[in-house]
Scaffold this active site. Structure first.
Site, PDB file in Angstrom:
ATOM      1  N   PHE A   9       0.820  -1.204   0.000  1.00 18.44           N
ATOM      2  CA  PHE A   9       0.000   0.000   0.000  1.00 18.44           C
ATOM      3  C   PHE A   9       0.861   1.264   0.000  1.00 18.44           C
ATOM      4  CE2 PHE A   9      -3.207  -2.948   1.483  1.00 18.44           C
ATOM      5  CZ  PHE A   9      -4.392  -2.440   0.965  1.00 18.44           C
ATOM      6  N   ASP A  10       0.530   2.179  -0.883  1.00 19.11           N
ATOM      7  CA  ASP A  10       1.025   3.538  -0.763  1.00 19.11           C
ATOM      8  C   ASP A  10       0.383   4.147   0.481  1.00 19.11           C
ATOM      9  OD1 ASP A  10       2.208   6.060  -1.589  1.00 19.11           O
ATOM     10  OD2 ASP A  10       0.186   6.648  -2.205  1.00 19.11           O
TER      11      ASP A  10
END
Length: 239
Positions: A9-10
């Protein structure tokens, strides 16, 4: 269909609302230095900051140069001389105070964490991003946090992803997906690194040449994608 195991995940504008954090941090910083944040001043800052981050992603400047320059140049534009690095440190302190999530982010991560290996892959500064993960309570849900400052490379550079993949135990790119809002950093970077991608694209922007594996407008749309892949892969033979 793939049975995903590793979800990368960013952070900014994927899980945590960076725009909300900025709305908290920028006025505090500018007012602390006797320069009220007018729309004109904010426009100058955003132009300078956006250009510097783009150059950093392209490998044209260093992170230190960005930190020293973005506020120094902004204040200089209005005839005020400041210590750019000191202001940058103050700004990041204000950023870390924000606890605003992208809609559905906390619930999604809490749902996914028991069944998947979750990782953060973020461009930014390690101290700031780690503080924000701690302040928001997200930190315990992630196996590891990979920030560009620590890796020595920025997304979308392939060496950034090589660094990450080498440090995830038993990593299998065929069971991995990156989820992020940045087309240039997350989607192009993920595709070039050989993993599936999911573009969080609430504005319905149009991809240029490279297309993501999946595209969603809200985080709530991610769970059905992952679950449908898992259900298909777990069906008994003959069905």
């Amino acid at each position: 269909m793939k049975d995903y195991q590793f979800l990368l995940f960013d952070l900014d504008d994927t899980l945590l609302d960076f725009k909300a954090a900025e709305r908290l941090a920028l006025p505090k910083l500018f007012e602390a230095h006797q320069l009220p944040l007018t729309p004109q001043i904010e426009a100058v800052y955003r132009e300078i900051n956006t250009g510097l981050w783009r150059s950093l992603e392209e490998g044209l400047i260093t992170r230190d140069f960005l930190m020293e320059t973005r506020f120094g140049k902004t204040f200089e534009h209005f005839g005020v001389e400041v210590d750019g690095r000191l202001l940058d440190a103050e700004y990041r302190g204000y950023l870390a105070e924000s606890k605003v999530f992208v809609e559905g982010a906390l619930e999604l991560i809490q749902t996914l964490a028991p069944e998947y290996e979750l990782y953060i892959t973020s461009n930014g500064l390690a101290e700031t991003q780690n503080k924000r993960l701690q302040v928001t309570g997200l930190a315990p849900y992630f196996k590891q946090v990979f920030v560009s400052e620590d890796t020595g490379y920025q997304k979308p550079m392939k060496p950034f992803f090589d660094y990450v993949f080498e440090r995830i135990p038993n990593f299998d790119p065929n069971k991995a997906m990156i989820i992020g809002d940045s087309y240039s950093a997350d989607i192009i970077g993920g595709v070039n690194a050989g993993i599936d991608t999911c573009w969080l694209n609430p504005s319905n922007a149009v991809p240029s040449t490279i297309h993501p594996t999946y595209e969603i407008q809200t985080l709530a749309q991610l769970l059905p994608i992952i679950n449908s892949n898992k259900a298909i892969n777990q069906q008994p033979l003959g069905i």
